[in-house]
Design a protein around this motif. Structure first.
Motif, PDB file in Angstrom:
ATOM      1  N   GLY A   3     -36.329  50.662 -13.413  1.00  0.00           N
ATOM      2  CA  GLY A   3     -36.582  49.851 -14.828  1.00  0.00           C
ATOM      3  C   GLY A   3     -35.823  48.592 -15.174  1.00  0.00           C
ATOM      4  N   VAL A   4     -35.312  48.190 -14.181  1.00  0.00           N
ATOM      5  CA  VAL A   4     -34.162  46.950 -14.595  1.00  0.00           C
ATOM      6  C   VAL A   4     -35.236  45.649 -15.005  1.00  0.00           C
ATOM      7  CG1 VAL A   4     -32.870  45.268 -13.699  1.00  0.00           C
ATOM      8  CG2 VAL A   4     -32.473  47.627 -12.993  1.00  0.00           C
ATOM      9  N   ASP A   5     -36.188  45.527 -14.451  1.00  0.00           N
ATOM     10  CA  ASP A   5     -36.935  44.256 -14.915  1.00  0.00           C
ATOM     11  C   ASP A   5     -37.540  44.563 -16.556  1.00  0.00           C
ATOM     12  OD1 ASP A   5     -36.518  42.699 -12.775  1.00  0.00           O
ATOM     13  OD2 ASP A   5     -38.330  43.237 -11.911  1.00  0.00           O
ATOM     14  N   GLU A   6     -37.891  45.758 -16.654  1.00  0.00           N
ATOM     15  CA  GLU A   6     -38.275  46.130 -18.113  1.00  0.00           C
ATOM     16  C   GLU A   6     -37.417  45.868 -18.982  1.00  0.00           C
ATOM     17  OE1 GLU A   6     -40.124  50.161 -20.475  1.00  0.00           O
ATOM     18  OE2 GLU A   6     -40.279  49.623 -18.342  1.00  0.00           O
ATOM     19  N   LEU A   7     -36.018  46.564 -18.639  1.00  0.00           N
ATOM     20  CA  LEU A   7     -34.768  46.288 -19.317  1.00  0.00           C
ATOM     21  C   LEU A   7     -34.329  44.869 -19.757  1.00  0.00           C
ATOM     22  CD1 LEU A   7     -32.373  47.741 -20.788  1.00  0.00           C
ATOM     23  CD2 LEU A   7     -31.372  47.752 -18.583  1.00  0.00           C
ATOM     24  N   ILE A   8     -34.444  44.098 -18.718  1.00  0.00           N
ATOM     25  CA  ILE A   8     -34.076  42.571 -18.823  1.00  0.00           C
ATOM     26  C   ILE A   8     -34.937  42.150 -19.876  1.00  0.00           C
ATOM     27  CG2 ILE A   8     -34.119  40.559 -17.611  1.00  0.00           C
ATOM     28  CD1 ILE A   8     -32.899  41.912 -15.431  1.00  0.00           C
ATOM     29  N   ALA A   9     -36.247  42.476 -19.769  1.00  0.00           N
ATOM     30  CA  ALA A   9     -37.311  41.737 -20.989  1.00  0.00           C
ATOM     31  C   ALA A   9     -36.863  42.361 -22.311  1.00  0.00           C
ATOM     32  CB  ALA A   9     -38.628  42.355 -20.329  1.00  0.00           C
ATOM     33  N   GLU A  10     -36.502  43.743 -22.459  1.00  0.00           N
ATOM     34  CA  GLU A  10     -36.033  44.058 -23.621  1.00  0.00           C
ATOM     35  C   GLU A  10     -34.927  43.104 -24.057  1.00  0.00           C
ATOM     36  OE1 GLU A  10     -34.430  48.192 -25.545  1.00  0.00           O
ATOM     37  OE2 GLU A  10     -35.519  48.277 -23.908  1.00  0.00           O
ATOM     38  N   LEU A  11     -33.757  43.214 -23.323  1.00  0.00           N
ATOM     39  CA  LEU A  11     -32.851  42.317 -23.862  1.00  0.00           C
ATOM     40  C   LEU A  11     -32.980  40.939 -24.064  1.00  0.00           C
ATOM     41  CD1 LEU A  11     -30.210  43.988 -21.070  1.00  0.00           C
ATOM     42  CD2 LEU A  11     -30.254  44.503 -23.513  1.00  0.00           C
ATOM     43  N   ALA A  12     -34.043  40.161 -23.485  1.00  0.00           N
ATOM     44  CA  ALA A  12     -34.238  38.910 -23.933  1.00  0.00           C
ATOM     45  C   ALA A  12     -34.844  38.783 -25.103  1.00  0.00           C
ATOM     46  CB  ALA A  12     -35.241  38.573 -22.708  1.00  0.00           C
ATOM     47  N   ASP A  13     -35.688  39.941 -25.551  1.00  0.00           N
ATOM     48  CA  ASP A  13     -36.217  40.237 -26.972  1.00  0.00           C
ATOM     49  C   ASP A  13     -35.077  40.193 -27.997  1.00  0.00           C
ATOM     50  OD1 ASP A  13     -38.775  39.625 -25.880  1.00  0.00           O
ATOM     51  OD2 ASP A  13     -39.125  42.081 -25.705  1.00  0.00           O
ATOM     52  N   ARG A  14     -34.209  40.780 -27.549  1.00  0.00           N
ATOM     53  CA  ARG A  14     -33.014  41.040 -28.712  1.00  0.00           C
ATOM     54  C   ARG A  14     -32.245  39.594 -28.712  1.00  0.00           C
ATOM     55  NH1 ARG A  14     -30.373  46.710 -26.434  1.00  0.00           N
ATOM     56  NH2 ARG A  14     -32.093  47.998 -26.536  1.00  0.00           N
ATOM     57  N   GLY A  15     -32.520  38.956 -27.892  1.00  0.00           N
ATOM     58  CA  GLY A  15     -31.516  37.589 -27.735  1.00  0.00           C
ATOM     59  C   GLY A  15     -30.145  37.500 -27.478  1.00  0.00           C
ATOM     60  N   ILE A  16     -29.853  38.660 -26.359  1.00  0.00           N
ATOM     61  CA  ILE A  16     -28.484  38.603 -25.953  1.00  0.00           C
ATOM     62  C   ILE A  16     -28.178  37.519 -24.691  1.00  0.00           C
ATOM     63  CG2 ILE A  16     -28.708  40.969 -26.282  1.00  0.00           C
ATOM     64  CD1 ILE A  16     -28.019  41.097 -23.118  1.00  0.00           C
ATOM     65  N   PHE A  17     -29.216  36.809 -24.089  1.00  0.00           N
ATOM     66  CA  PHE A  17     -29.080  35.940 -23.159  1.00  0.00           C
ATOM     67  C   PHE A  17     -29.097  34.306 -23.848  1.00  0.00           C
ATOM     68  CE2 PHE A  17     -31.796  39.053 -20.797  1.00  0.00           C
ATOM     69  CZ  PHE A  17     -30.981  39.592 -20.169  1.00  0.00           C
TER      70      PHE A  17
END
Length: 241
Positions: A204-218
């Motif tokens: 589930g890592v890629d899905e998680l990364i997409a969610e974190l990108a939506d949160r603006g943490i990168f």
């Protein structure tokens, strides 16, 4: 205050601020003031500073001379790398568990899977996730490798607990993965147990990364909205073959 109180407080601070960062409440480059954090946790500024120093060692914050602490820049690959290391360690523990797991321990894993499935059917997400965590803990304990298990625990604490809830919360995929892992353990097939465990954790890592990108943490999202390419890490080791 007891002798152990201070380390516990700084641990609480580290957990709290880590969650703030990974939930997107604070953004890369934003300064972290000790007073609001202390007020939120009902503690003094000293353990807050200690917790922030710890997070600077983990790469979550930057200590800036005479300026304080700021949220460090994160990349999607940083998250993927953390999960990859955990997947490798968990896979090795699963392989070792396959060598020596007892009938009673296999029964426990079966019972946890059954309980998790029942929780899913009745919509009890909290119990579902809890049983999932207990499943992984039971596999790790069956490996009888306390130092490796401790190292995995230290790495796991560097990410939000909600990340693992997300991994364990994918009903069908997780249930299927857990059942396949138990089958491999029962067959004493360490290579398969390791491979299945690694795939489960990384699934589930890629899905998680997409969610974190939506949160603006990168700090530096890809202009085209694409995730960084997956590393071509070889997920096999000589020990697991």
């Amino acid at each position: 205050m007891t002798v152990n109180a201070r380390p516990q407080l700084s641990d609480d601070v580290a957990t709290h601020v880590r969650e703030m960062i990974l939930s997107g409440q604070v953004k890369p480059g934003e300064f972290l003031r000790t007073e609001p954090i202390a007020a939120a946790l009902g503690i003094s500024n000293t353990p807050v500073r200690e917790g922030l120093v710890r997070l600077s060692g983990e790469g979550f914050v930057e200590a800036l001379p005479r300026r304080g602490f700021a949220v460090a820049a994160f990349r999607a690959q940083d998250i993927r790398d953390l999960f990859w290391v955990q997947a490798m360690l968990a896979g090795r523990l699963a392989a070792r568990a396959a060598e020596q797991i007892t009938a009673a321990q296999l029964d426990e894993l079966e019972a946890l899977n059954t309980a998790r499935a029942a929780a899913s059917v009745r919509g009890d997400e909290a119990s579902e996730v809890k049983r999932g965590h207990e499943f992984h803990r039971a596999v790790n304990l069956a490996a009888d490798s306390p130092r490796l298990t401790n190292l995995l625990g230290q790495l796991s604490r560097r990410l939000s607990s909600t990340f693992y809830n997300d991994v364990e919360g994918h009903d069908d995929e997780t249930q299927t993965a857990h059942e396949a892992i138990v089958d491999a353990l029962r067959d004493r097939d360490g290579a398969s147990a390791a491979r299945l465990m690694r795939a489960h954790i990384m699934g589930g890592v890629d899905e998680l990364i997409a969610e974190l990108a939506d949160r603006g943490i990168f700090a530096d999202p890809d202009p085209g909205g694409e995730l960084p390419p997956r590393d071509s890490h070889d997920h096999r080791t000589t020990e697991d073959s």
